[in-house]
Design an enzyme around this catalytic site. Sequence first.
Site, PDB file in Angstrom:
ATOM      1  N   ARG A  96      -5.608 122.076   7.047  1.00 61.46           N
ATOM      2  CA  ARG A  96      -7.034 122.404   7.028  1.00 61.46           C
ATOM      3  C   ARG A  96      -7.719 121.626   5.900  1.00 61.46           C
ATOM      4  O   ARG A  96      -8.815 121.122   6.056  1.00 61.46           O
ATOM      5  CB  ARG A  96      -7.263 123.917   6.859  1.00 61.46           C
ATOM      6  CG  ARG A  96      -8.731 124.272   6.573  1.00 61.46           C
ATOM      7  CD  ARG A  96      -9.122 125.724   6.840  1.00 61.46           C
ATOM      8  NE  ARG A  96      -8.116 126.684   6.470  1.00 61.46           N
ATOM      9  CZ  ARG A  96      -7.763 126.995   5.210  1.00 61.46           C
ATOM     10  NH1 ARG A  96      -8.358 126.433   4.187  1.00 61.46           N
ATOM     11  NH2 ARG A  96      -6.823 127.887   4.997  1.00 61.46           N
ATOM     12  N   TYR A 138     -32.185 118.789  19.554  1.00 54.48           N
ATOM     13  CA  TYR A 138     -31.106 119.141  20.487  1.00 54.48           C
ATOM     14  C   TYR A 138     -31.040 120.675  20.578  1.00 54.48           C
ATOM     15  O   TYR A 138     -31.103 121.372  19.560  1.00 54.48           O
ATOM     16  CB  TYR A 138     -29.791 118.563  19.946  1.00 54.48           C
ATOM     17  CG  TYR A 138     -28.569 119.048  20.660  1.00 54.48           C
ATOM     18  CD1 TYR A 138     -28.280 118.623  21.947  1.00 54.48           C
ATOM     19  CD2 TYR A 138     -27.696 119.942  20.047  1.00 54.48           C
ATOM     20  CE1 TYR A 138     -27.151 119.074  22.603  1.00 54.48           C
ATOM     21  CE2 TYR A 138     -26.563 120.392  20.699  1.00 54.48           C
ATOM     22  CZ  TYR A 138     -26.295 119.960  21.976  1.00 54.48           C
ATOM     23  OH  TYR A 138     -25.188 120.407  22.627  1.00 54.48           O
ATOM     24  N   ASP A 195     -29.472 113.414  12.231  1.00 55.71           N
ATOM     25  CA  ASP A 195     -28.535 113.487  13.350  1.00 55.71           C
ATOM     26  C   ASP A 195     -28.581 112.122  14.040  1.00 55.71           C
ATOM     27  O   ASP A 195     -29.550 111.790  14.719  1.00 55.71           O
ATOM     28  CB  ASP A 195     -28.964 114.613  14.294  1.00 55.71           C
ATOM     29  CG  ASP A 195     -28.028 114.757  15.501  1.00 55.71           C
ATOM     30  OD1 ASP A 195     -27.299 113.806  15.815  1.00 55.71           O
ATOM     31  OD2 ASP A 195     -28.059 115.835  16.138  1.00 55.71           O
ATOM     32  N   LYS A 232     -19.947 112.207  21.488  1.00 55.64           N
ATOM     33  CA  LYS A 232     -20.794 111.322  22.290  1.00 55.64           C
ATOM     34  C   LYS A 232     -20.358 109.861  22.128  1.00 55.64           C
ATOM     35  O   LYS A 232     -19.258 109.521  22.501  1.00 55.64           O
ATOM     36  CB  LYS A 232     -22.262 111.571  21.918  1.00 55.64           C
ATOM     37  CG  LYS A 232     -22.621 113.071  21.776  1.00 55.64           C
ATOM     38  CD  LYS A 232     -22.546 113.833  23.084  1.00 55.64           C
ATOM     39  CE  LYS A 232     -22.634 115.352  22.909  1.00 55.64           C
ATOM     40  NZ  LYS A 232     -23.772 115.855  22.151  1.00 55.64           N
TER      41      LYS A 232
HETATM   42  C1  LIG Z   1     -24.160 117.063  21.511  1.00 52.49           C
HETATM   43  C2  LIG Z   1     -25.110 116.987  20.386  1.00 52.49           C
HETATM   44  C3  LIG Z   1     -24.976 117.810  19.271  1.00 52.49           C
HETATM   45  C4  LIG Z   1     -23.920 118.896  19.172  1.00 52.49           C
HETATM   46  O1  LIG Z   1     -22.648 118.374  19.073  1.00 52.49           O
HETATM   47  P1  LIG Z   1     -21.333 119.122  19.656  1.00 52.49           P
HETATM   48  O2  LIG Z   1     -20.261 118.126  19.426  1.00 52.49           O
HETATM   49  O3  LIG Z   1     -21.596 119.417  21.095  1.00 52.49           O
HETATM   50  O4  LIG Z   1     -21.180 120.366  18.860  1.00 52.49           O
HETATM   51  C5  LIG Z   1     -25.882 117.654  18.237  1.00 52.49           C
HETATM   52  N1  LIG Z   1     -26.872 116.741  18.296  1.00 52.49           N
HETATM   53  C6  LIG Z   1     -27.035 115.933  19.357  1.00 52.49           C
HETATM   54  C7  LIG Z   1     -28.144 114.951  19.366  1.00 52.49           C
HETATM   55  C8  LIG Z   1     -26.175 116.036  20.442  1.00 52.49           C
HETATM   56  O5  LIG Z   1     -26.361 115.249  21.505  1.00 52.49           O
END
Ligand SMILES: *Cc1c(COP(=O)(O)O)cnc(C)c1O
Length: 382
Positions: free
Chosen positions: A52, A105, A177, A202
Amino acid sequence: MVDPQQGFSTRAIHAGQEPDPTTGAVVPPIYAVSTYKQDGVGGLRGGYEYSRSANPTRTALEECLAALEGGVRGMAFASGLAATDTLLRTIASPGDHVLIPGDAYGGTYRLFARIHARWGLEYTPVALGDLDAVRAAMRPTTTLIWCETPTNPLLGIADIAALAEVAHDAGARLAVDNTFASPYLQQPLALGADIVMHSTTKYLGGHSDVVGGALVVADAALGEELAYHQNAIGGVAGPFDAWLVLRGIKTLAVRMERHCANAAALVDLLTSHRNVTHVFYPGLPEHPGHEIAAKQMRDFGGMISFRVVGGESDALAVCERAKLFTLGESLGGVESLIEHPGKMTHASVAGSALEVPSDLVRLSVGIEDVEDLLTDLRCALG
Ligand SMILES: *Cc1c(COP(=O)(O)O)cnc(C)c1O
């Protein structure tokens, strides 16, 4: 060691990934292990004690992430939301106020509005593209501006350098983000942001086979604080997931170039199609954020949203008629996806200030042959 002079792909392939010292394996092995033998009490070989706290496969990913974003410290989490949650618990306290994008998001919005608000964190959704609105929304208690650019799903653009200035003038921090752009297209730390967050699920993973998240920071002390919370809270990436993300990252640059080129061709089709009323893509000169996007991004990305003639039922029909575009949530993989944000990814913001138009369709453009994608989208549009 990371050489900051090296090009992006060289870092993507090599940063944090020296050949394994015992076997020479050119790819970091999956260290499927929870604990490590100590040579006497407290005598750690290589600094590992419990997975961890740290695991060598995850360390390789974390060093690579830091190198790609030009930061000093990267941290890998079990998901993007786990990364965001850890960040909020580290730098915000009850009574603090944060600004979030007017079209964040949906899962991020839910984390602020349904989870952290219950623990006393105050938030205001603002159109971050409007700097006067941002300045007006700042309070003495504002400690963080949370920025997404481009936004999901409306592809809004915010000026990262300008937001960093607004945040820093007020003694607050800017977190970006960077999921939609990926570090190949946009590097927020170099523009003045304090923290970069990714859903590595992603583009970084890139193959729709893993869920993960990341934080990268430019300041070592903040990195230490975050790493403390990463371990104390425990939402870490497992070694197999870390390995999959590392594997994806190696091809990030070539994938992003194809995502962008394919998206540009599809945008051409959409902007001239009689069943499409509006196309959201920062590469379009008429997009309100086009100039800023051109300044702060290398290219305009693989995400497109558009509104269709005929409202919700026609938008749903377009999604269901597509064949090569797979009907599904998520984004950033090699395969093209289509979805209806109002009923799918953004259902959780229905009825809030962040509600999205019901005639909206979102595409995650993959790296298939563009002619096949054009044919499929033409059929889907009817
Ligand atoms: C998918 C996504 C998230 C969240 O991420 P997870 O891996 O699904 O927890 C946050 N911000 C954006 C822009 C996303 O597309």
